[in-house]
Write an enzyme that holds these catalytic residues in place. Structure first.
Site, PDB file in Angstrom:
ATOM      1  N   GLU A  50       0.844  -1.188   0.000  1.00  0.00           N
ATOM      2  CA  GLU A  50       0.000   0.000   0.000  1.00  0.00           C
ATOM      3  C   GLU A  50       0.885   1.246   0.000  1.00  0.00           C
ATOM      4  O   GLU A  50       1.933   1.276   0.640  1.00  0.00           O
ATOM      5  CB  GLU A  50      -0.875  -0.012   1.247  1.00  0.00           C
ATOM      6  CG  GLU A  50      -1.844   1.154   1.359  1.00  0.00           C
ATOM      7  CD  GLU A  50      -2.657   1.108   2.638  1.00  0.00           C
ATOM      8  OE1 GLU A  50      -3.807   1.561   2.606  1.00  0.00           O
ATOM      9  OE2 GLU A  50      -2.144   0.618   3.669  1.00  0.00           O
ATOM     10  N   LYS A 125     -10.150   0.459  -2.309  1.00  0.00           N
ATOM     11  CA  LYS A 125     -10.288   0.059  -0.907  1.00  0.00           C
ATOM     12  C   LYS A 125     -11.675   0.398  -0.362  1.00  0.00           C
ATOM     13  O   LYS A 125     -12.108   1.558  -0.415  1.00  0.00           O
ATOM     14  CB  LYS A 125      -9.201   0.756  -0.086  1.00  0.00           C
ATOM     15  CG  LYS A 125      -9.056   0.274   1.351  1.00  0.00           C
ATOM     16  CD  LYS A 125      -7.891   1.014   1.994  1.00  0.00           C
ATOM     17  CE  LYS A 125      -7.609   0.566   3.416  1.00  0.00           C
ATOM     18  NZ  LYS A 125      -6.499   1.366   4.002  1.00  0.00           N
ATOM     19  N   CYS A 167      -4.803  -3.659   3.152  1.00  0.00           N
ATOM     20  CA  CYS A 167      -4.518  -3.293   4.544  1.00  0.00           C
ATOM     21  C   CYS A 167      -5.702  -3.491   5.503  1.00  0.00           C
ATOM     22  O   CYS A 167      -6.004  -4.604   5.903  1.00  0.00           O
ATOM     23  CB  CYS A 167      -3.982  -1.862   4.598  1.00  0.00           C
ATOM     24  SG  CYS A 167      -3.113  -1.461   6.149  1.00  0.00           S
TER      25      CYS A 167
END
Length: 290
Positions: A50, A125, A167
């Site tokens: 990321e 995301k 993440c």
């Protein structure tokens, strides 16, 4: 459990660990060096963390440094993929999307490039990290970032079918179960974990996601101090479907390598057929297929 295939049959993947800064060109140089090393060692797919493009000092700088997918930086990575002849998982690109002019916010976009440099998948995301962890400082990803609207189907790659996440997504097992039921064999969580949550949760969450989905889990991580305001935990790793850590980076920038044994994965799923034993009649549509 013993692996079932000889190493020459199994694709090799590389997991790259870097320390991004606000200097985009310096970050590209560091990432490109690791990708070229991965190609030299025979990897077919390299995973970057990321914010591989940059980690800014504040939301205003983040927005200023962001680019569209068709911008200069992604063009450089497409050329790198072609030059090296391998696939790239670009784990979290600060993307100015189609709605940039209206929202003045970006997307945290996981981009998958094939060995010709073509974009074969993008995942934005869906779970934004708005948290306050004592000792680690507050994070408000939503100050500059829009949540993505959907999950993406797993993508067939030379290493296996890859399900894309980023993440903070790893804290939501429903996402990983949905990807696994849609055919994922590898789940990837490119990350920038902090110094408090990292030691406490990083490895245990990755191993849990691998065990419950019976997938390989690949997690490329940021490491070290990015600037005066932020540091990351590192410890990039690959976990096999049994929950064993089969590769792990040391503290600083570098890479680790792992073989993906899909024969072993299928054998394990046959021995422990947990997806056949699920009871949606009891707990509804959690982790339903995409």
């Amino acid at each position: 459990m013993a692996n079932s295939s000889s190493s020459w049959e199994m694709p090799l993947v590389a997991v790259c660990q870097v320390t991004s800064t606000p200097d985009k060109q310096q970050n590209f140089k560091a990432c490109a060096e690791l990708v070229r090393e991965a190609a030299r060692l025979g990897a077919c797919l390299a995973f970057l963390p990321e914010a591989f493009d940059f980690i800014a000092r504040d939301p205003a700088e983040t927005l200023h440094l962001s680019e569209p997918l068709g911008g200069t930086l992604l063009g450089e990575y497409a050329q790198l993929a072609r030059e090296c002849g391998l696939w790239l998982s670009l784990g979290g690109f600060h993307e100015r999307g189609h709605d940039w002019e209206q929202t003045q916010k970006i997307y945290n976009c996981h981009v998958l490039l094939d060995s010709e440099g073509s974009v074969v998948a993008t995942y934005r995301k869906t779970h934004l990290c708005d948290v306050e962890i004592p000792g680690q400082g507050p994070m408000r990803e939503s100050n500059s970032t829009m949540p993505g609207p959907r999950l993406e189907l797993p993508v067939r790659t030379p290493a296996g079918r890859v399900g894309l996440a980023i993440c903070y997504d790893m804290r939501f097992p429903e996402l990983s179960l949905a990807l696994a039921q849609a055919g994922a064999e590898i789940l990837t969580y490119p990350s920038a974990f902090g110094s408090v949550t990292g030691p406490a949760h990083w490895e245990v969450l990755l191993r849990a996601r691998a065990i419950e989905t019976q997938c390989y889990v690949v997690a490329a991580a940021q490491c070290g101090r990015h600037h005066e305001k932020r540091a990351s935990y590192g410890h990039s790793m690959v976990v096999d479907p049994w929950g064993t850590v089969v590769a792990c980076c040391s503290e600083g920038p570098g890479l680790c390598l792992a073989r993906i044994d899909l024969g072993y994965l299928r054998q394990l799923r046959q021995h422990l057929p947990v997806f056949q034993h699920r009871r949606p009649d009891l707990y509804g549509n959690l982790g339903r297929p995409l």
